[in-house]
Design an enzyme around this catalytic site. Structure first.
Site, mmCIF file in Angstrom:
data_model
loop_
_atom_site.group_PDB
_atom_site.id
_atom_site.type_symbol
_atom_site.label_atom_id
_atom_site.label_comp_id
_atom_site.label_asym_id
_atom_site.label_seq_id
_atom_site.Cartn_x
_atom_site.Cartn_y
_atom_site.Cartn_z
ATOM 1 N N ASN A 285 27.286 7.114 34.097
ATOM 2 C CA ASN A 285 27.341 8.414 33.415
ATOM 3 C C ASN A 285 28.288 8.253 32.233
ATOM 4 O O ASN A 285 29.501 8.205 32.409
ATOM 5 C CB ASN A 285 27.849 9.486 34.392
ATOM 6 C CG ASN A 285 28.012 10.835 33.717
ATOM 7 O OD1 ASN A 285 27.638 11.008 32.553
ATOM 8 N ND2 ASN A 285 28.580 11.790 34.447
ATOM 9 N N LYS B 280 28.953 10.254 29.966
ATOM 10 C CA LYS B 280 29.594 11.519 29.560
ATOM 11 C C LYS B 280 29.548 11.636 28.026
ATOM 12 O O LYS B 280 28.579 11.199 27.416
ATOM 13 C CB LYS B 280 31.013 11.614 30.134
ATOM 14 C CG LYS B 280 31.003 11.402 31.659
ATOM 15 C CD LYS B 280 32.290 11.710 32.346
ATOM 16 C CE LYS B 280 32.152 11.426 33.844
ATOM 17 N NZ LYS B 280 33.344 11.740 34.614
ATOM 18 N N HIS C 87 26.794 18.157 37.760
ATOM 19 C CA HIS C 87 28.031 17.367 37.720
ATOM 20 C C HIS C 87 29.233 18.319 37.797
ATOM 21 O O HIS C 87 29.188 19.423 37.257
ATOM 22 C CB HIS C 87 28.086 16.530 36.432
ATOM 23 C CG HIS C 87 29.189 15.530 36.478
ATOM 24 N ND1 HIS C 87 30.485 15.862 36.178
ATOM 25 C CD2 HIS C 87 29.182 14.226 36.829
ATOM 26 C CE1 HIS C 87 31.246 14.775 36.342
ATOM 27 N NE2 HIS C 87 30.479 13.775 36.734
ATOM 28 N N GLU D 280 31.883 18.438 36.229
ATOM 29 C CA GLU D 280 32.373 18.900 34.917
ATOM 30 C C GLU D 280 31.523 20.057 34.403
ATOM 31 O O GLU D 280 32.024 20.953 33.718
ATOM 32 C CB GLU D 280 32.397 17.722 33.932
ATOM 33 C CG GLU D 280 33.553 16.775 34.260
ATOM 34 C CD GLU D 280 33.287 15.313 33.967
ATOM 35 O OE1 GLU D 280 32.367 15.001 33.190
ATOM 36 O OE2 GLU D 280 34.009 14.464 34.542
ATOM 37 N N GLU E 235 30.588 13.246 44.737
ATOM 38 C CA GLU E 235 31.685 12.906 43.831
ATOM 39 C C GLU E 235 32.858 13.845 44.076
ATOM 40 O O GLU E 235 32.883 14.961 43.539
ATOM 41 C CB GLU E 235 31.237 13.077 42.367
ATOM 42 C CG GLU E 235 30.101 12.198 41.948
ATOM 43 C CD GLU E 235 30.085 11.986 40.431
ATOM 44 O OE1 GLU E 235 30.163 10.830 40.029
ATOM 45 O OE2 GLU E 235 30.033 12.974 39.679
ATOM 46 N N GLY F 207 37.790 10.265 37.342
ATOM 47 C CA GLY F 207 38.619 9.983 36.176
ATOM 48 C C GLY F 207 40.103 9.912 36.481
ATOM 49 O O GLY F 207 40.926 9.907 35.572
ATOM 50 N N SER G 291 35.950 7.225 40.216
ATOM 51 C CA SER G 291 36.797 6.046 40.006
ATOM 52 C C SER G 291 36.252 4.769 40.638
ATOM 53 O O SER G 291 37.024 3.922 41.103
ATOM 54 C CB SER G 291 38.233 6.318 40.486
ATOM 55 O OG SER G 291 38.812 7.367 39.729
HETATM 56 P P1 13P Z 1 34.838 8.136 36.825
HETATM 57 O O1 13P Z 1 34.075 6.936 37.343
HETATM 58 O O2 13P Z 1 35.328 7.983 35.434
HETATM 59 O O3 13P Z 1 35.882 8.576 37.808
HETATM 60 O O4 13P Z 1 33.755 9.330 36.756
HETATM 61 C C1 13P Z 1 32.945 9.576 37.827
HETATM 62 C C2 13P Z 1 31.893 10.526 37.435
HETATM 63 O O5 13P Z 1 32.166 11.681 37.159
HETATM 64 C C3 13P Z 1 30.514 10.029 37.324
HETATM 65 O O6 13P Z 1 29.615 11.073 37.181
#
Ligand code: 13P
Length: 254
Positions: free
Chosen positions: A9, A11, A98, A100, A170, A176, A216
């Site tokens: 992803n 982002k 997601h 976010e 997740e 992150g 992560s």
């Molecule tokens: P990270 O791997 O940066 O923690 O992000 C995970 C994520 O949100 C994947 O959709």
């Protein structure tokens, strides 16, 4: 046997040139080094879907995915992109829900159920995300909260439709932050999700659903996470932006 998937992803990262460089590095390394039947999905920002797809060409192992879509098909929804548009571009995967999007764009379970329906109606695969924030984990109600997220957005589906969904667990506190769930925490939650799928749809169908872990994931922890019986791959954020690291994660699935 359920599919093994490692999805990146991206982002809101990378210029077009950087995206092209990453893609060409990934194509080379994946072709040379990745064996077995793991599928790789590159979930790029919308403007890069087409160029990245062109670059990937007909590499059987690599697909391109979107990070979101509208709950509508067409019309006066400025700034939105529909599953019908993605279908017309031959983009097979769409991340839905997601954390976010839930956190910054107010997406809730009812809206996400509509998005899942739109994606499935186009014959595309939703990668449906669920996961609890830190305060819920600390309170100890994470099983309930994650199960509710899954039920709210997926349990209206027929068994046939559900089989086309990929789920990504997740935990928000692991996204992150560099703070990965332990392999045991991941396995526990994946098993809980599968148990609830089984209660509603039966064990045979529950056993067919691919459930990815995200939060992560990196080259150092991927092997241990993916070794769990209910973890079928990963949804990778930061580490998917670096070709070498991402390819090591793909290889960790064995
Ligand atoms: P990270 O791997 O940066 O923690 O992000 C995970 C994520 O949100 C994947 O959709």
């Amino acid at each position: 046997m359920r599919s093994k998937i490692v999805a990146g992803n991206w982002k809101m990262n990378k210029t077009l040139e950087e995206a092209k460089t990453l893609t060409s590095e990934l194509i080379g390394m994946i072709t040379d080094e990745v064996k077995g039947n793991v599928k790789v999905v590159l979930c790029t920002p919308f403007p890069y879907l087409h160029p990245v797809k062109q670059q990937v060409g007909n590499q059987a192992r690599i697909s391109v995915g979107a990070q979101n879509c509208s709950e509508h098909d067409w019309g006066a929804y400025t700034g939105e992109t529909s599953a019908a548009m993605l279908k017309s571009m031959d983009i097979p995967y769409v991340i839905v829900g997601h954390s976010e999007r839930r956190q910054y764009f107010g997406e809730n379970g009812v809206l996400l159920a509509k998005k899942v329906d739109k994606v499935l109606a186009q014959g595309l695969t939703p990668i449906f995300c669920c996961g609890e924030p830190l305060e819920i984990r600390e309170k100890g109600t994470h099983e309930q909260v994650v199960t509710d997220q899954v039920k709210k957005s997926l349990f209206h589906l027929s068994a046939e439709a559900l089989q086309k969904v990929v789920i990504a667990y997740e935990p928000v506190w692991a996204i992150g932050t560099g703070k990965t769930a332990t392999a045991q925490q991941a396995q526990e939650m994946h098993a809980v999700i599968r148990k609830h799928l089984s209660a509603k749809y039966g064990q045979t169908i529950a056993n067919e659903i691919t459930i990815l872990y995200g939060g992560s994931v990196n080259a150092a922890n991927a092997k241990e996470l993916f070794a769990n019986p209910d973890v079928d791959g990963g949804l990778v954020g930061g580490a998917s932006l670096k070709s070498r690291e991402f390819v090591e994660i793909i290889k960790a699935i064995g």
